[in-house]
Design a protein around this motif. Structure first.
Motif, mmCIF file in Angstrom:
data_model
loop_
_atom_site.group_PDB
_atom_site.id
_atom_site.type_symbol
_atom_site.label_atom_id
_atom_site.label_comp_id
_atom_site.label_asym_id
_atom_site.label_seq_id
_atom_site.Cartn_x
_atom_site.Cartn_y
_atom_site.Cartn_z
ATOM 1 N N LEU A 170 3.190 -10.155 -0.955
ATOM 2 C CA LEU A 170 2.177 -9.555 -0.814
ATOM 3 C C LEU A 170 0.970 -10.746 -0.983
ATOM 4 O O LEU A 170 1.107 -12.064 -1.571
ATOM 5 N N CYS A 171 -0.282 -10.874 0.187
ATOM 6 C CA CYS A 171 -1.089 -11.976 0.148
ATOM 7 C C CYS A 171 -2.038 -11.980 -1.050
ATOM 8 O O CYS A 171 -2.187 -13.177 -1.628
ATOM 9 N N VAL A 172 -2.524 -10.735 -1.401
ATOM 10 C CA VAL A 172 -3.383 -10.618 -2.621
ATOM 11 C C VAL A 172 -2.734 -9.924 -3.547
ATOM 12 O O VAL A 172 -2.366 -8.839 -3.556
ATOM 13 N N THR A 173 -2.658 -10.537 -4.747
ATOM 14 C CA THR A 173 -2.300 -9.965 -5.960
ATOM 15 C C THR A 173 -3.468 -9.759 -7.112
ATOM 16 O O THR A 173 -4.402 -10.416 -6.871
ATOM 17 N N PHE A 174 -2.992 -8.998 -8.225
ATOM 18 C CA PHE A 174 -4.326 -8.823 -9.118
ATOM 19 C C PHE A 174 -4.757 -10.128 -9.761
ATOM 20 O O PHE A 174 -5.990 -10.293 -9.814
ATOM 21 N N ASP A 175 -3.831 -10.928 -9.868
ATOM 22 C CA ASP A 175 -4.349 -12.482 -10.522
ATOM 23 C C ASP A 175 -4.844 -13.322 -9.359
ATOM 24 O O ASP A 175 -5.736 -14.471 -9.963
ATOM 25 N N ALA A 176 -4.854 -13.035 -8.233
ATOM 26 C CA ALA A 176 -5.219 -14.089 -7.296
ATOM 27 C C ALA A 176 -6.988 -14.093 -7.047
ATOM 28 O O ALA A 176 -7.480 -15.082 -6.644
ATOM 29 N N LEU A 177 -7.502 -13.036 -7.505
ATOM 30 C CA LEU A 177 -8.893 -13.196 -7.528
ATOM 31 C C LEU A 177 -9.520 -12.814 -8.878
ATOM 32 O O LEU A 177 -10.230 -11.875 -9.257
ATOM 33 N N ASP A 190 -4.338 -1.866 -3.780
ATOM 34 C CA ASP A 190 -3.319 -1.955 -4.925
ATOM 35 C C ASP A 190 -3.521 -2.781 -5.962
ATOM 36 O O ASP A 190 -3.516 -2.300 -7.185
ATOM 37 N N ALA A 191 -4.381 -3.758 -5.565
ATOM 38 C CA ALA A 191 -4.660 -5.011 -6.838
ATOM 39 C C ALA A 191 -5.879 -4.572 -7.636
ATOM 40 O O ALA A 191 -6.007 -4.395 -8.693
ATOM 41 N N HIS A 192 -6.910 -3.979 -6.831
ATOM 42 C CA HIS A 192 -8.408 -3.613 -7.313
ATOM 43 C C HIS A 192 -8.724 -2.186 -7.515
ATOM 44 O O HIS A 192 -9.405 -1.943 -8.577
ATOM 45 N N LEU A 231 0.800 4.062 -13.264
ATOM 46 C CA LEU A 231 1.315 2.916 -12.313
ATOM 47 C C LEU A 231 1.767 2.289 -13.487
ATOM 48 O O LEU A 231 0.969 1.927 -14.482
ATOM 49 N N GLU A 232 2.871 1.130 -13.208
ATOM 50 C CA GLU A 232 3.270 0.554 -14.201
ATOM 51 C C GLU A 232 2.997 -1.055 -14.220
ATOM 52 O O GLU A 232 2.787 -1.737 -15.430
ATOM 53 N N VAL A 233 2.700 -1.744 -13.164
ATOM 54 C CA VAL A 233 2.454 -2.866 -12.955
ATOM 55 C C VAL A 233 1.331 -3.372 -12.207
ATOM 56 O O VAL A 233 0.639 -2.744 -11.675
ATOM 57 N N HIS A 234 1.138 -4.498 -12.312
ATOM 58 C CA HIS A 234 -0.117 -5.118 -11.835
ATOM 59 C C HIS A 234 -0.077 -5.140 -10.088
ATOM 60 O O HIS A 234 -1.065 -5.311 -9.577
ATOM 61 N N CYS A 235 0.891 -5.036 -9.318
ATOM 62 C CA CYS A 235 1.193 -5.060 -8.212
ATOM 63 C C CYS A 235 2.466 -4.286 -7.556
ATOM 64 O O CYS A 235 3.360 -4.085 -8.287
#
Length: 524
Positions: A155-162, A244-246, A190-194
């Motif tokens: 994935l290009c953008v995950t929760f922690d990326a921004l 999915d991240a935001h 949902l269980e995880v950040h991404c």
């Protein structure tokens, strides 16, 4: 061709419009201590633009200036003039002082040009070659934030990326949401950040990055104009890493609606990001983007779910562009040199339609399912540029207004309806250019507010992030209270059909609260 007699003081070397790109080798800039001089760059620029599969026929430009008149970047910096840039490239004049970095990659220039040219693509090619070269090696690609995320997670953008430490401009509301996102995702089931991608798929993605990081594909024939049909079944749901991240409630709302309508869809965990964000911030090269999406297409073809329906409108643009280039002959090379190593093959059978188009095609059925009438709610709509402008001929430009209408709400016209959101990719990533995003986003938000909008409805997660997360600082800088909730069309329709605001729609992940509006319509 430009008449050389017009330029009495310039010695111009004419360049034939029918120059045969197949016999022309990709130019590489000399590796010297001080880099190439301006005269060298003039030659290299034409080489790049003549051989790159994305490059338009800049010699067809009639210098009408339509691109400049409608360009957001041109409205901010008088040096940024798309018409002038093309003129300089054709004539060999210097572009050393041209602010290439101001481009928003919004494709407004392509939308305006009746010759089919696209200055955004020209600038993308120039930036790739002049700034980083994007002759990235494997180690470098693994260090770039968004390419590294693709390599490690698919994935290009995950929760922690921004995260708030990376983008403090998003203020206290984003800090609050960020610290509570694990809880919010749990409320959504949902269980995880991404999104988790299976290990075998991650291995394939990493092999593609390793094999394509140093490749450059030159033009082979003409990229095909991709035609599409709006499907009603056998949907291959293509996730958005931004959503999915935001705003995970976007995807959950889409699934809720597809289930309610009885539409057969496949949620395949194996597909990767489209690479769009990393590609537009110049971390992921064209070769990797094409090969990654050839693999994504191959996965859909293997399942028999040939109708790829992206959640994100940037993904729609990237996938549609990739499909056209792959059909030009480059797809054959990617099959032979990359995909064959993992026993996959792209066949060119996929159909790409945005999820909003599928719901729009079922608007009469949705209207009959509405539980909460939103009569009296005034809604400003915004279609993402990579849907409405990048491929305007195939876009259903009024679909968001029609989707709003079936809920009983009133879609509004407003002055800046066609303006981009301002995200600009690079402008969001680079701290020194984030003010550009806020200037454009402020124009958009204030225009909608002045028209009497109660809410701004979007179709792209990137637009949603830009217009939602930046409002706090925009209000602080301007001294104007905006307080305009931003919502995705799927979330909006799901609420009207009775979906739970927290467990399905995920309104708790929004920076600008929707609670007051939902209470007014007895949804809360």
């Amino acid at each position: 061709m430009v008449d050389s007699k017009i330029f009495e003081d310039e010695e111009i070397t004419p360049v034939l419009r029918d120059y045969p790109p197949r016999t022309h080798q990709l130019a590489e800039m000399p590796d010297t201590e001080n880099g190439p001089g301006e005269e060298d760059l003039k030659k290299f620029r034409l080489d790049w633009l003549l051989t790159d599969p994305r490059a338009p026929d800049l010699y067809s430009c009639i210098q009408c200036g339509a691109c400049t008149g409608i360009c957001p970047a041109a409205s901010l910096d008088k040096r940024y003039n798309p018409r002038r840039l093309v003129e300089c490239l054709i004539t060999g004049w210097s572009i050393e002082e041209y602010p290439l970095e101001k481009c928003f990659s919004c494709y407004t220039c392509k939308y305006a040009c009746r010759k089919g040219n696209c200055v955004a693509d020209i600038i993308k090619i120039l930036k790739e070659n002049e700034w980083k070269g994007l002759t990235v090696n494997r180690e470098r690609c693994r260090e770039e934030l968004y390419c590294k995320s693709l390599y490690e997670r698919g994935l290009c953008v995950t929760f922690d990326a921004l995260s708030p430490d990376k983008i403090p401009e998003w203020g206290s509301s984003w800090k609050r949401i960020y610290s509570s996102m694990k809880k919010f995702r749990s409320e959504l089931g949902l269980e995880v950040h991404c999104r988790r991608i299976p290990q075998q798929s991650l291995d394939e993605i990493r092999e593609i990055v390793d094999r394509t990081g140093n490749k450059k594909f030159r033009r082979e024939g003409v990229a095909e104009e991709v035609t599409k049909r709006i499907p009603d079944n056998k949907i291959y749901l293509f996730h958005s890493c931004f959503a999915d991240a935001h705003y995970p409630g976007i995807t959950e709302s889409i699934k809720y609606l597809l289930d309610r309508l009885g539409i057969d869809y496949l949620d395949d965990p194996r597909h990767s990001s489209c690479t769009g964000f990393g590609y537009y911030v110049n971390e992921i090269p064209l070769s990797t983007m094409l090969a990654i999406n050839a693999r994504n297409f191959a996965l859909a073809e293997e399942t028999g779910y040939l109708n790829i329906a992206p959640v994100c409108q940037t993904s729609y643009g990237v996938l549609t562009e990739s499909a056209g280039i792959l059909r030009s002959g480059i797809g054959r090379r990617i099959n032979e040199e990359v995909l064959s190593k993992m026993n996959r093959r792209y066949r060119g059978e996929v159909n790409i339609a945005h999820i909003s188009e599928i719901l729009w095609a079922h608007r009469d059925r949705i209207k009959g399912e509405v539980k909460h009438s939103l009569y009296g709610l005034r809604v400003a709509t915004h279609n993402g540029c990579h849907y409405a402008k990048m491929f305007r001929k195939s876009a259903v430009l009024n679909l968001l207004d029609e989707l709003v209408s079936i809920t009983g709400a009133e879609p509004l016209d407003y002055v800046e309806k066609g303006l981009c959101c301002g995200m600009g990719f690079d402008h969001t990533v680079e701290p020194e250019r984030r003010y550009l995003t806020r200037i454009i986003a402020r124009r958009k938000l204030l225009s909608a507010k002045e028209a009497g909008a109660d809410v701004l409805l979007v179709a792209c997660p990137g637009c949603q992030i830009t217009l939602d997360r930046n409002q706090e600082l925009i209000e602080e800088e301007s001294g104007i209270e905006i307080g305009l909730p931003i919502i995705n069309y799927a979330q909006f329709i799901a609420l009207a059909l009775g979906a739970d605001p927290y467990k399905v729609v995920g309104i708790q992940t929004h920076s600008n609260s929707l609670e007051r509006i939902l209470e007014k319509f007895d949804i809360l």
